[in-house]
Design an enzyme around this catalytic site. Structure first.
Site, mmCIF file in Angstrom:
data_model
loop_
_atom_site.group_PDB
_atom_site.id
_atom_site.type_symbol
_atom_site.label_atom_id
_atom_site.label_comp_id
_atom_site.label_asym_id
_atom_site.label_seq_id
_atom_site.Cartn_x
_atom_site.Cartn_y
_atom_site.Cartn_z
ATOM 1 C CG LEU B 76 -24.483 5.590 4.890
ATOM 2 C CD1 LEU B 76 -25.046 4.218 4.558
ATOM 3 C CD2 LEU B 76 -23.158 5.443 5.620
ATOM 4 C CG ASP B 77 -20.013 8.594 0.328
ATOM 5 O OD1 ASP B 77 -20.211 7.380 0.113
ATOM 6 O OD2 ASP B 77 -18.899 9.052 0.607
#
Lengths: 96, 121
Positions: B76-77
């Site tokens: 994920l970012d």
């Protein structure tokens, strides 16, 4: 932002995330359908810019932060449907 | 003349602010927000946090354990990170300040934070 993983966040990145959080919080205060609509628009806009703009281009990021803050203030007060649809039409000429 | 008199009188009139309503309401409100008597079990917190992370659209649910790091392990970012923390806030009826929220980057930290939060419900 997308490419960098689990690095320490810079001050300006924290500001961007804080703005994103405030947008999502504001969306929570709207009706469910408006909320979903606003969330998808806001998310798309942040993601697009996170890909498009180099994270060291502080001038541009700061400009977008200022613009985002203004839009957030509008979103808090103005009828959300109208505002959120105007969000989409961010003129490309405004981009540097 | 009359207005000057009026102003002079009004300047001296003091109306005691008695709001019996708020006196009654305050203790009730405080009590309703207190969750110390029914504080969450750790296993409950773990289950609910993991459920939130698993239901996140970009996450492969089979990868989620209470140890995973959102960005290193789940790909994920930082924007996803914000969304997950917001979902956790909503689930547990909390508001996590920016400073804390920026630090929570794994299931373990999220579980720890929620479990130690007195208002989590």
């Amino acid at each position: 932002m997308g490419a960098s993983r689990a690095q320490k966040l810079s001050g300006i990145q924290k500001q961007v995330l804080s703005l994103y959080r405030r947008f999502l919080r504001t969306a929570h205060s709207k009706t469910p359908e408006n909320r979903a609509h606003i969330e998808s628009l806001v998310s798309a806009e942040f993601r697009k810019n996170s890909q498009l703009i180099d994270r060291k281009n502080f001038l541009h990021v700061e400009y977008l932060l200022r613009r985002g803050k203004k839009q957030l203030d509008q979103l808090k007060t103005v009828d959300s449907v109208r505002l959120s649809s105007s969000n989409v039409e961010l003129p490309d000429t405004e981009r540097q | 003349m009359a207005s000057a008199l009026r102003a002079a009188i009004l300047g001296h009139v003091r109306v005691p602010v008695v709001s019996s309503g708020s006196k009654l309401l305050t203790p009730l409100w405080i009590r309703s927000m207190s969750s110390h008597d029914d504080h969450l079990e750790k296993s409950q917190v773990i289950d609910r946090v993991l459920d939130i992370v698993k239901s996140f659209p970009k996450v492969d649910p089979s990868k989620v354990t209470s140890e995973v790091h959102f960005q290193k392990d789940l790909g994920l970012d930082s924007l996803d990170n914000v969304e997950i923390i917001m979902a956790i806030e909503e689930e547990f009826k909390l508001e996590i300040p920016d400073k804390e929220a920026d630090k929570i980057d794994s299931c373990a930290l999220a579980i720890e934070y929620v479990y130690n939060h007195p208002m989590a419900s």
